[in-house]
Design an enzyme around this catalytic site. Sequence first.
Site, PDB file in Angstrom:
ATOM      1  N   SER A 109      53.309  63.755 -12.500  1.00 22.03           N
ATOM      2  CA  SER A 109      51.886  64.037 -12.331  1.00 22.03           C
ATOM      3  C   SER A 109      51.568  64.555 -10.935  1.00 22.03           C
ATOM      4  O   SER A 109      50.826  65.537 -10.777  1.00 22.03           O
ATOM      5  CB  SER A 109      51.066  62.782 -12.639  1.00 22.03           C
ATOM      6  OG  SER A 109      51.460  61.697 -11.818  1.00 22.03           O
ATOM      7  N   GLU A 124      56.257  52.670  -7.944  1.00 24.57           N
ATOM      8  CA  GLU A 124      56.959  52.653  -6.658  1.00 24.57           C
ATOM      9  C   GLU A 124      56.868  51.305  -5.951  1.00 24.57           C
ATOM     10  O   GLU A 124      57.749  50.937  -5.182  1.00 24.57           O
ATOM     11  CB  GLU A 124      56.391  53.746  -5.741  1.00 24.57           C
ATOM     12  CG  GLU A 124      56.707  55.169  -6.187  1.00 24.57           C
ATOM     13  CD  GLU A 124      58.114  55.607  -5.834  1.00 24.57           C
ATOM     14  OE1 GLU A 124      58.954  54.736  -5.538  1.00 24.57           O
ATOM     15  OE2 GLU A 124      58.369  56.818  -5.866  1.00 24.57           O
ATOM     16  N   GLY A 145      48.060  60.235   1.656  1.00 25.58           N
ATOM     17  CA  GLY A 145      46.636  59.938   1.747  1.00 25.58           C
ATOM     18  C   GLY A 145      46.095  59.458   0.413  1.00 25.58           C
ATOM     19  O   GLY A 145      46.838  59.313  -0.559  1.00 25.58           O
ATOM     20  N   TYR A 187      52.510  64.206 -18.400  1.00 24.74           N
ATOM     21  CA  TYR A 187      52.132  63.507 -17.176  1.00 24.74           C
ATOM     22  C   TYR A 187      50.754  63.882 -16.631  1.00 24.74           C
ATOM     23  O   TYR A 187      50.145  63.103 -15.893  1.00 24.74           O
ATOM     24  CB  TYR A 187      53.173  63.767 -16.076  1.00 24.74           C
ATOM     25  CG  TYR A 187      54.517  63.160 -16.375  1.00 24.74           C
ATOM     26  CD1 TYR A 187      54.684  61.782 -16.474  1.00 24.74           C
ATOM     27  CD2 TYR A 187      55.635  63.969 -16.576  1.00 24.74           C
ATOM     28  CE1 TYR A 187      55.914  61.219 -16.762  1.00 24.74           C
ATOM     29  CE2 TYR A 187      56.877  63.415 -16.850  1.00 24.74           C
ATOM     30  CZ  TYR A 187      57.012  62.041 -16.949  1.00 24.74           C
ATOM     31  OH  TYR A 187      58.240  61.491 -17.235  1.00 24.74           O
ATOM     32  N   LYS A 214      51.421  50.344   0.972  1.00 17.64           N
ATOM     33  CA  LYS A 214      50.174  50.196   0.208  1.00 17.64           C
ATOM     34  C   LYS A 214      50.455  49.967  -1.276  1.00 17.64           C
ATOM     35  O   LYS A 214      49.662  49.316  -1.963  1.00 17.64           O
ATOM     36  CB  LYS A 214      49.274  51.410   0.421  1.00 17.64           C
ATOM     37  CG  LYS A 214      49.867  52.749  -0.011  1.00 17.64           C
ATOM     38  CD  LYS A 214      49.498  53.135  -1.415  1.00 17.64           C
ATOM     39  CE  LYS A 214      50.161  54.429  -1.848  1.00 17.64           C
ATOM     40  NZ  LYS A 214      49.729  54.854  -3.206  1.00 17.64           N
ATOM     41  N   ALA A 224      46.537  62.235  -8.711  1.00 23.05           N
ATOM     42  CA  ALA A 224      46.952  63.546  -9.189  1.00 23.05           C
ATOM     43  C   ALA A 224      45.889  64.201 -10.062  1.00 23.05           C
ATOM     44  O   ALA A 224      45.594  65.391  -9.929  1.00 23.05           O
ATOM     45  CB  ALA A 224      48.267  63.420  -9.951  1.00 23.05           C
ATOM     46  N   HIS A 237      64.040  67.959 -13.529  1.00 23.13           N
ATOM     47  CA  HIS A 237      65.454  67.770 -13.872  1.00 23.13           C
ATOM     48  C   HIS A 237      65.715  67.790 -15.372  1.00 23.13           C
ATOM     49  O   HIS A 237      66.859  67.970 -15.805  1.00 23.13           O
ATOM     50  CB  HIS A 237      65.967  66.443 -13.289  1.00 23.13           C
ATOM     51  CG  HIS A 237      65.361  65.234 -13.957  1.00 23.13           C
ATOM     52  ND1 HIS A 237      65.928  64.644 -15.055  1.00 23.13           N
ATOM     53  CD2 HIS A 237      64.239  64.527 -13.689  1.00 23.13           C
ATOM     54  CE1 HIS A 237      65.190  63.619 -15.435  1.00 23.13           C
ATOM     55  NE2 HIS A 237      64.152  63.524 -14.630  1.00 23.13           N
TER      56      HIS A 237
END
Length: 332
Positions: free
Chosen positions: A12, A281, A136, A50, A191, A140, A33
């Site tokens: 995304s 993540e 920042g 996405y 974050k 997306a 990929h």
Amino acid sequence: MTSTISVLGAGSWGTALAIQAARNGYRTLLWGHDPIHIRTLQQNRTNQRYLPGFVFPNTLETSSELAEAAAFSDLILIAVPSHAFKDTLIKLRRFTGQQVQIAWATKGFAPNDGYLLHYSVERIFSKETPTAVLSGPTFAREVAADLPTAITIASNHAGFSELLTRIFHSARFRTYTSTDMIGVQTGGAVKNVLAIASGIADGLNFGANTRAALITRGLHEIIRLGLELGGRQETFMGLAGLGDLILTCTDNQSRNRRFGLALGQNKNRAAAREEIDQEIEGVSAAKETYLLAQTHGIDMPITEQTYKVLYESLSPLAAVQNLLDRELKAES
């Protein structure tokens, strides 16, 4: 002056950035990929999996061949997950010349060693390679929809940050430049851990007071770690620090926050991952951040409790209680 850019990573965020560059008139190649996925993008002229609903500009091309992406432009923007970042660099190195410029919008630490991502670029390419990181408060879908957005571009070369500004800046997409690559990367990685923590608290129905406290004290954790690693205080009060932290802790477009919400609602990790069906993540970042804090002797209690929920089977309710039971002290 380049008029082309190759974006590596057809998720995304990579797709949104490719759309933004192409919308600004730059010939853009979006690489992924998975040949089947890329073939679908070519046929539909949209990333239905996405980032559905956004038609690619005419200046946006796609490819599943990394050699083609490297030949297309000497400006490479990487937007793959952090666990794939180093491997992507290694593969890319075989196809690039000495003039390559590498930027990334990936947020996280290198897995297993906990290094910030620019160290991987320096080791695989060189310390002289122009590098930059884009970070920042950015979702997306809102970038693709051309809603007002502001980001930070931090680079080790002033000319490179200016070039990236020309490529991405528009009436609806404002760019600010910085030289603090360490601070920008640290804010972007940590974050995500705090977004999981915020989601857990909201999943437990603890309310707005708890969320505000987590964000505020979480910012202190980012600052403590970031300063130790070499970042600058003002960076953490800007878009790549406080701005990104607020965004991911408060809006359900954040995958990390939604993952935390699921855990707070007593769903297991596997079920939460399956429900979101995209990279989270903050899970790997929690481990790397916790280990960095231990190595440097930095007090990061929210990160520690989040790590224990994710890796030591601590219940979310017990984690919150551990935070409340900590020894009383002055705020600063």
